[in-house]
Design an enzyme around this catalytic site. Structure first.
Site, PDB file in Angstrom:
ATOM      1  N   HIS A 113       0.866  -1.184   0.000  1.00  0.00           N
ATOM      2  CA  HIS A 113       0.000   0.000   0.000  1.00  0.00           C
ATOM      3  C   HIS A 113       0.893   1.222   0.000  1.00  0.00           C
ATOM      4  O   HIS A 113       1.712   1.410   0.895  1.00  0.00           O
ATOM      5  CB  HIS A 113      -0.921   0.016   1.222  1.00  0.00           C
ATOM      6  N   CYS A 114       0.733   2.074  -1.022  1.00  0.00           N
ATOM      7  CA  CYS A 114       1.598   3.251  -1.167  1.00  0.00           C
ATOM      8  C   CYS A 114       0.869   4.492  -0.650  1.00  0.00           C
ATOM      9  O   CYS A 114      -0.167   4.879  -1.206  1.00  0.00           O
ATOM     10  CB  CYS A 114       1.984   3.445  -2.633  1.00  0.00           C
ATOM     11  N   PRO A 115       1.373   5.142   0.393  1.00  0.00           N
ATOM     12  CA  PRO A 115       0.696   6.336   0.912  1.00  0.00           C
ATOM     13  C   PRO A 115       0.767   7.520  -0.033  1.00  0.00           C
ATOM     14  O   PRO A 115      -0.079   8.412   0.022  1.00  0.00           O
ATOM     15  CB  PRO A 115       1.463   6.618   2.217  1.00  0.00           C
ATOM     16  N   ASN A 119      -3.225   4.545  -2.408  1.00  0.00           N
ATOM     17  CA  ASN A 119      -3.834   3.344  -2.965  1.00  0.00           C
ATOM     18  C   ASN A 119      -2.813   2.211  -2.924  1.00  0.00           C
ATOM     19  O   ASN A 119      -1.625   2.441  -2.681  1.00  0.00           O
ATOM     20  CB  ASN A 119      -4.282   3.581  -4.410  1.00  0.00           C
TER      21      ASN A 119
END
Length: 412
Positions: A113-115, A119
């Site tokens: 999960h990429c902040p 998403n």
């Protein structure tokens, strides 16, 4: 679409991109004005990088990784026993899918999960995310070189004295304030280049191996475990470097396949990795250590009252800190010096169980300070018998949740 960008991660990322772009435009207008072919070509190339950064950023964020539908199950009933069951989505996890606690969905070929894009990175947006990282590295490098050369050229004269040069053809006159801005721009550009290069390296490595970050952990444990029992584990999705790259880097599409069925090497099938995951889960469950909560913990991220050592050893991850109450039973699966990761078990007659769904409570996991926990073996017999009942309750929990799901389906 807008709410996805109204988050600290995307706002911070776009702010850095915007500031680097602004300082680069100042550099171009004050040092490389578009008055000849060479300068025009430089400006066109730089804008090409910026457009591709923004295009792939928005595409990776809005397109998303692809989600497994709620209550999904394989076509054949017999295949259900070969897959993990997701209590949150009330369905089975497809091969290579994992549940994201931030998105609260099962994600196809989840990497992480990429902040920054707010998403997950997975099946649908893996290509766009990798391209975004690539163009950030190239674009920030281009910007950093322009700004560094611009400052050198503006503050040094032929005789060695510091002197601001004024170019008659410049569209913006350079001054001390703009030079300070360029210094900040250089710092951001160089910092982004170094940091994103590190991320890009791991993404390229993931594509070449056709293995996500989560699958790296699974395979590492699988190789070690199978070697110990005299077996050889074969990763089913490694089709060779060329074919692996073709799975992500496509010219005419963003992704290939449905995100559920995958090409595998000879001798493996769709469930080779999921079976290994189930076996690892069973081993992990067997090795979980039961603890008694001796003091309530609020779940705060910075427990200042517990001392500097506990605060310094705090886990550097986005995993939750679990709120526990005195008298609860806690099962630890991962251990640090001052922290333990695991899940809490509740009595069936407790107030929380009566007010909420059983499944929503059982999957509560997170980190708890070790000072609030005491191994059950160190307690007296009376309390031990109480905890044994809770241990047995945990074992039955998964099966009970499945039955509840099936009964609710029949009622419908």
């Amino acid at each position: 679409m807008a709410p996805r960008l109204l988050h600290p991660g995307p706002i911070f990322a776009l702010s850095i991109i915007g500031f680097c772009f602004l300082t680069s435009i100042i550099t171009i207008l004050s040092w490389l004005p578009p008055n000849n072919t060479k300068n025009i070509l430089n400006g066109v190339i730089f804008h090409f990088w910026v457009l591709n950064i923004l295009k792939n950023f928005f595409k990776a964020s809005f397109m998303g990784p692809g989600h497994i539908e709620f209550k999904w199950k394989p076509k054949r009933k017999s295949d259900e026993k070969l897959l993990q069951y997701c209590e949150c989505c009330e369905g089975y996890k497809a091969p290579r899918a994992h549940h994201c606690k931030t998105c609260k969905r099962c994600v196809m070929k989840m990497d992480h999960h990429c902040p920054w894009i707010n998403n997950c990175v997975g099946h649908y947006n893996h290509k766009s995310f990798t391209y975004f990282l690539f163009f950030v590295v190239v674009g920030c490098s281009h910007a950093a070189v322009m700004m560094i050369l611009c400052i050198i050229d503006h503050i040094t004269s032929k005789n060695g004295y510091i002197l601001l040069r004024v170019y008659e053809e410049a569209m913006i006159r350079m001054n001390h304030y703009l030079i300070i801005m360029l210094f900040f721009g250089i710092g951001l550009s160089v910092g982004c280049t170094l940091a994103v290069s590190f991320l890009l390296y791991y993404q390229v490595k993931s594509i070449v191996k056709n293995r996500t970050g989560i699958e790296d952990w699974i395979v590492e444990k699988a190789i070690s475990r199978n070697k110990h029992i005299g077996r050889t584990f074969v990763y089913p999705y490694d089709l060779g470097k060329k074919e692996n790259i073709k799975q992500v880097v496509l010219w005419s599409a963003d992704y290939t396949g449905d995100g559920i069925t995958w090409p595998v090497v000879k001798g493996c099938d769709q469930y080779t990795l999921t079976i290994e995951q189930l076996e690892q889960k069973d081993l992990k469950r067997d090795r979980m250590v039961p603890y008694h909560v001796t003091k309530s913990y609020s779940g705060t991220w910075c427990p200042l009252m517990l001392g500097c050592r506990v605060l310094y050893d705090c886990p550097w991850s986005d995993e939750a800190r679990l709120k526990v109450n005195e008298g609860d039973t806690f099962f630890g699966s991962r251990h640090k010096k001052h922290w333990i990761y695991g899940e809490r078990v509740l009595d069936e007659d407790s107030k929380e169980v009566q007010e909420h769904k059983l499944g929503e409570l059982r999957r509560k996991k997170g980190w708890v300070p070790r000072v609030h926990l005491q191994p059950i073996d160190d307690k007296d017999e009376e309390t031990s018998s109480d905890d044994d009942r809770r241990i047995e309750q945990l074992k039955k929990d998964k099966e009970r949740t499945k039955k509840q799901g099936k009964e609710s389906k029949k009622k419908r």
